[in-house]
Scaffold this motif. Structure first.
Motif, PDB file in Angstrom:
ATOM      1  N   CYS A  74     -32.235   6.607  -2.036  1.00  0.00           N
ATOM      2  CA  CYS A  74     -32.882   5.517  -2.777  1.00  0.00           C
ATOM      3  C   CYS A  74     -33.243   5.939  -4.197  1.00  0.00           C
ATOM      4  O   CYS A  74     -33.346   7.127  -4.501  1.00  0.00           O
ATOM      5  N   SER A  75     -33.491   4.947  -5.032  1.00  0.00           N
ATOM      6  CA  SER A  75     -33.951   5.201  -6.397  1.00  0.00           C
ATOM      7  C   SER A  75     -35.332   5.845  -6.348  1.00  0.00           C
ATOM      8  O   SER A  75     -36.120   5.604  -5.420  1.00  0.00           O
ATOM      9  N   ALA A  76     -35.644   6.636  -7.355  1.00  0.00           N
ATOM     10  CA  ALA A  76     -36.854   7.463  -7.372  1.00  0.00           C
ATOM     11  C   ALA A  76     -38.141   6.735  -6.970  1.00  0.00           C
ATOM     12  O   ALA A  76     -38.879   7.256  -6.127  1.00  0.00           O
ATOM     13  N   PRO A  77     -38.460   5.552  -7.510  1.00  0.00           N
ATOM     14  CA  PRO A  77     -39.737   4.928  -7.135  1.00  0.00           C
ATOM     15  C   PRO A  77     -39.858   4.575  -5.653  1.00  0.00           C
ATOM     16  O   PRO A  77     -40.955   4.400  -5.143  1.00  0.00           O
ATOM     17  N   MET A  81     -40.179   5.642   0.896  1.00  0.00           N
ATOM     18  CA  MET A  81     -39.997   4.698   1.998  1.00  0.00           C
ATOM     19  C   MET A  81     -38.524   4.448   2.300  1.00  0.00           C
ATOM     20  O   MET A  81     -38.171   3.529   3.018  1.00  0.00           O
ATOM     21  N   CYS A  82     -37.671   5.295   1.775  1.00  0.00           N
ATOM     22  CA  CYS A  82     -36.233   5.149   1.988  1.00  0.00           C
ATOM     23  C   CYS A  82     -35.917   5.293   3.470  1.00  0.00           C
ATOM     24  O   CYS A  82     -36.372   6.216   4.127  1.00  0.00           O
ATOM     25  N   PRO A  96     -31.336   0.247  -6.982  1.00  0.00           N
ATOM     26  CA  PRO A  96     -30.046   0.827  -6.592  1.00  0.00           C
ATOM     27  C   PRO A  96     -30.205   1.809  -5.431  1.00  0.00           C
ATOM     28  O   PRO A  96     -31.145   2.606  -5.406  1.00  0.00           O
ATOM     29  N   ASN A  97     -29.281   1.717  -4.470  1.00  0.00           N
ATOM     30  CA  ASN A  97     -29.383   2.548  -3.285  1.00  0.00           C
ATOM     31  C   ASN A  97     -28.003   2.799  -2.698  1.00  0.00           C
ATOM     32  O   ASN A  97     -27.049   2.077  -2.980  1.00  0.00           O
ATOM     33  N   LEU A 111     -22.815   1.280  -1.718  1.00  0.00           N
ATOM     34  CA  LEU A 111     -23.608   1.491  -2.926  1.00  0.00           C
ATOM     35  C   LEU A 111     -23.940   0.108  -3.459  1.00  0.00           C
ATOM     36  O   LEU A 111     -23.039  -0.704  -3.697  1.00  0.00           O
ATOM     37  N   ALA A 112     -25.221  -0.182  -3.610  1.00  0.00           N
ATOM     38  CA  ALA A 112     -25.644  -1.502  -4.078  1.00  0.00           C
ATOM     39  C   ALA A 112     -26.621  -1.347  -5.229  1.00  0.00           C
ATOM     40  O   ALA A 112     -27.396  -0.396  -5.273  1.00  0.00           O
ATOM     41  N   ASP A 113     -26.579  -2.300  -6.141  1.00  0.00           N
ATOM     42  CA  ASP A 113     -27.466  -2.173  -7.297  1.00  0.00           C
ATOM     43  C   ASP A 113     -28.858  -2.735  -7.055  1.00  0.00           C
ATOM     44  O   ASP A 113     -29.741  -2.557  -7.863  1.00  0.00           O
ATOM     45  N   GLY A 114     -29.117  -3.388  -5.962  1.00  0.00           N
ATOM     46  CA  GLY A 114     -30.468  -3.790  -5.584  1.00  0.00           C
ATOM     47  C   GLY A 114     -30.817  -5.233  -5.859  1.00  0.00           C
ATOM     48  O   GLY A 114     -30.258  -5.881  -6.747  1.00  0.00           O
ATOM     49  N   THR A 115     -31.767  -5.734  -5.077  1.00  0.00           N
ATOM     50  CA  THR A 115     -32.164  -7.135  -5.184  1.00  0.00           C
ATOM     51  C   THR A 115     -32.902  -7.437  -6.485  1.00  0.00           C
ATOM     52  O   THR A 115     -32.813  -8.556  -6.989  1.00  0.00           O
ATOM     53  N   ASP A 116     -33.639  -6.476  -7.040  1.00  0.00           N
ATOM     54  CA  ASP A 116     -34.306  -6.715  -8.331  1.00  0.00           C
ATOM     55  C   ASP A 116     -33.273  -7.005  -9.409  1.00  0.00           C
ATOM     56  O   ASP A 116     -33.445  -7.915 -10.226  1.00  0.00           O
TER      57      ASP A 116
END
Length: 141
Positions: A74-77, A81-82, A96-97, A111-116
């Protein structure tokens, strides 16, 4: 074809591995990659060998699910909770994850860029449409 945008690319390899690259139209023209999905049948490559190769390439995962059959980076932030599926927290899929899985008789990497990013893309597209065709208080007929 100048007004057309590619939304998906697919390819199949010699060992029946398949890759799909998802693309989304950009308001400025062209398209951007939003998702990459790789699938390898388990009868072509055993799941344990697949996961070992994925870990060798991407490093130790940040989280695991499905009794260790799904690995997540998962991305750093959201690293803490990954792999979690708690409904009351911001989901790791927001940013991104990367996930690798050996569930359902296929070895997969996504690989997905994320819902945000999806929401931000939608907002910028609406702004571009409004700029091109502004709202009016008069009917066109």
């Amino acid at each position: 074809m100048a007004d057309r945008v590619m939304t998906q690319l697919k390819a199949v390899g010699p060992n029946r591995e398949a890759i799909t690259v998802g693309l989304t139209a950009a308001p400025s023209g062209g398209s951007t990659v939003t998702d990459v999905y790789l699938q390898i049948p388990q009868d072509a490559m055993k799941g344990d060998a697949f996961l070992r190769q994925v870990i060798a390439k991407y490093g130790t995962p940040d989280g695991r699910r499905d009794q260790g059959m799904t690995l997540a980076w998962c991305s750093a932030p959201l690293k803490s909770m990954c792999g979690s599926i708690t409904p009351f927290q911001r989901r790791p899929e927001a940013l991104p994850n990367l996930k690798a899985s050996i569930v359902f008789n296929d070895n997969t990497i996504r690989l997905a860029d994320g819902t945000d990013q999806d929401r931000e893309r939608e907002r910028s597209f609406v702004v571009a449409v409004d700029r091109a065709a502004p709202k009016t208080d008069r009917a066109a007929f």
